[in-house]
Design an enzyme around this catalytic site. Sequence first.
Site, PDB file in Angstrom:
ATOM      1  N   GLU A  77       0.875  -1.195  -0.049  1.00 31.94           N
ATOM      2  CA  GLU A  77       0.158  -0.003  -0.085  1.00 31.94           C
ATOM      3  C   GLU A  77       0.951   1.149   0.041  1.00 31.94           C
ATOM      4  O   GLU A  77       1.898   1.357   0.801  1.00 31.94           O
ATOM      5  CB  GLU A  77      -0.797   0.155   1.368  1.00 31.94           C
ATOM      6  CG  GLU A  77      -1.863   1.360   1.492  1.00 31.94           C
ATOM      7  CD  GLU A  77      -2.361   1.146   2.871  1.00 31.94           C
ATOM      8  OE1 GLU A  77      -3.359   1.545   3.003  1.00 31.94           O
ATOM      9  OE2 GLU A  77      -1.900   0.207   3.849  1.00 31.94           O
ATOM     10  N   LYS A  83      -9.690   2.134  -2.100  1.00 29.28           N
ATOM     11  CA  LYS A  83      -9.662   1.665  -0.758  1.00 29.28           C
ATOM     12  C   LYS A  83     -11.115   2.277  -0.282  1.00 29.28           C
ATOM     13  O   LYS A  83     -11.251   3.486  -0.153  1.00 29.28           O
ATOM     14  CB  LYS A  83      -8.447   2.207   0.204  1.00 29.28           C
ATOM     15  CG  LYS A  83      -8.568   1.252   1.619  1.00 29.28           C
ATOM     16  CD  LYS A  83      -7.593   1.887   2.323  1.00 29.28           C
ATOM     17  CE  LYS A  83      -7.213   1.009   3.700  1.00 29.28           C
ATOM     18  NZ  LYS A  83      -6.089   1.578   4.410  1.00 29.28           N
ATOM     19  N   CYS A  88      -4.971  -3.228   2.805  1.00 29.21           N
ATOM     20  CA  CYS A  88      -4.506  -3.347   4.395  1.00 29.21           C
ATOM     21  C   CYS A  88      -5.947  -3.367   5.181  1.00 29.21           C
ATOM     22  O   CYS A  88      -6.188  -4.695   5.364  1.00 29.21           O
ATOM     23  CB  CYS A  88      -4.173  -2.040   4.464  1.00 29.21           C
ATOM     24  SG  CYS A  88      -3.057  -1.866   6.196  1.00 29.21           S
TER      25      CYS A  88
END
Length: 271
Positions: free
Chosen positions: A39, A109, A142
């Site tokens: 990330e 995300k 994540c």
Amino acid sequence: MVKAAAVQMDIQLGQTHLNKERILAYAQNTPADLLVFPECANSGYCFNSLEDAMPHAEVVPGAFTDSLLSVARDMGRSLAVGILEKKGAALRNTAVLATPEGNLRVYRKSHLPYLGVDRFVTPGSELPIFQTAFGRVGMIICYECRFPEVARSMSLQGADLLIGLSNWPVGAMVIPTLLVAARAAENHVWIVSSNRVGLEQGSRFIGKSMIIDPDGQIIASLPEGNEETVSADLDLSISKAKHFVRKPKAYEIDLFMDRRPELYGTVTQEG
């Protein structure tokens, strides 16, 4: 078979030129069909304001993604890279997938912790999967590993492989030691998970990049602290099996058909 590699990098906060050079070097020199990077690999993660972060974000598509596509085409490799993206006045925590065929797939995300640059990020609003030459792929960034609905939604859309791009800090050890394997096993899907290492603004990142098979078994992994790569050969056809007959008419399970969606309404309620 697909040879996949997770690149466990030490990323330098705000040193975008250096970070991008190192990403491209790994992309050129790591023999694999698919390379997965962490990330925010272009920029680092621990920015303290939107104003601090925005100069280190990329336009997508743009010069950096063009470079990824060029290497992907020249080397015959797909590259999954986490980047900060600027889209007008908005900042996004984004994963891009550059393929040898010249396709650029983008995921933003959608589940954000109050942590690091995610405090200033506009969330994404879709959980897509992408068709590639080797199979159907979803990308998970994540913190999203803590939400089983993300991996399940992508798996229900037919994902053969879930790509994890992460910055797990100290305190998040439960994700690589437990949750990533759970996401693989509960959906019977391959996962290639890349996490960064190093120290940034007082936060230490734990590594533990890994490749997990559809039974939830770790078949290749890296320790904490070291910058290196890990790879394995993946038979993505295994992910397509969801119905298992252990003993005919006595012990059979179907991970998707045995669900009871009519009972899960509370999962989608707000608050």
